[in-house]
Design a protein around this motif. Sequence first.
Motif, short mmCIF file in Angstrom:
data_model
loop_
_atom_site.label_atom_id
_atom_site.label_comp_id
_atom_site.label_asym_id
_atom_site.label_seq_id
_atom_site.Cartn_x
_atom_site.Cartn_y
_atom_site.Cartn_z
N LYS A 39 0.83 -1.21 0.00
CA LYS A 39 0.00 0.00 0.00
C LYS A 39 0.86 1.25 0.00
CE LYS A 39 -4.01 -1.81 2.47
NZ LYS A 39 -4.83 -1.69 3.68
N TYR A 46 1.46 7.27 -6.35
CA TYR A 46 0.40 8.24 -6.61
C TYR A 46 0.86 9.65 -6.25
CZ TYR A 46 -4.08 10.62 -6.61
OH TYR A 46 -5.10 11.50 -6.86
N MET A 52 -4.31 7.70 -11.69
CA MET A 52 -4.97 6.52 -11.14
C MET A 52 -5.04 5.41 -12.18
SD MET A 52 -7.99 8.17 -8.84
CE MET A 52 -8.08 7.10 -7.43
N ARG A 63 -9.06 1.29 -9.25
CA ARG A 63 -9.10 2.71 -8.92
C ARG A 63 -9.95 2.99 -7.70
NH1 ARG A 63 -11.58 4.96 -13.77
NH2 ARG A 63 -11.95 2.80 -14.24
N LEU A 66 -7.86 2.28 -4.63
CA LEU A 66 -6.91 3.37 -4.43
C LEU A 66 -7.62 4.59 -3.84
CD1 LEU A 66 -4.09 4.55 -4.74
CD2 LEU A 66 -4.67 5.12 -7.10
#
Length: 83
Positions: A39, A46, A52, A63, A66
Motif C-alpha cells: 500500500k 500516486y 490513477m 481505482r 486506491l
Amino acid sequence: MIEIVKNGTNGCGSPQYHCKTCGAYGVLEPRQDYTEEEKEIILKAYQERSSMHGIERTFGVCRQTLSVWLKKRRNSFHPLRPR
C-alpha cells in the motif's frame, strides 16, 4: 444435485458462484489483501504524480480501492487549527 453453480466473473476476472440453497453470490477463493508495504509503495507512486489509470495498469490495483486508501489516509491527518 449440485447447489453451487458458476455465475460469470467479477471485475478482477475471478469466477463468481451462486449458491442455490442460500441465494448468496461470491468468489470461492477471494484475492488476498495488500500488505501495508505494498500500500505504501502504491500510495507513494500516486504522490509522485502517477495517474490513477497508470497505477491501475502498473500495480493491478482497482481505482476504487486506491480512492478508498487515499480517503482513509486523508482522514487520518489531524485538522489544521487557525492561528
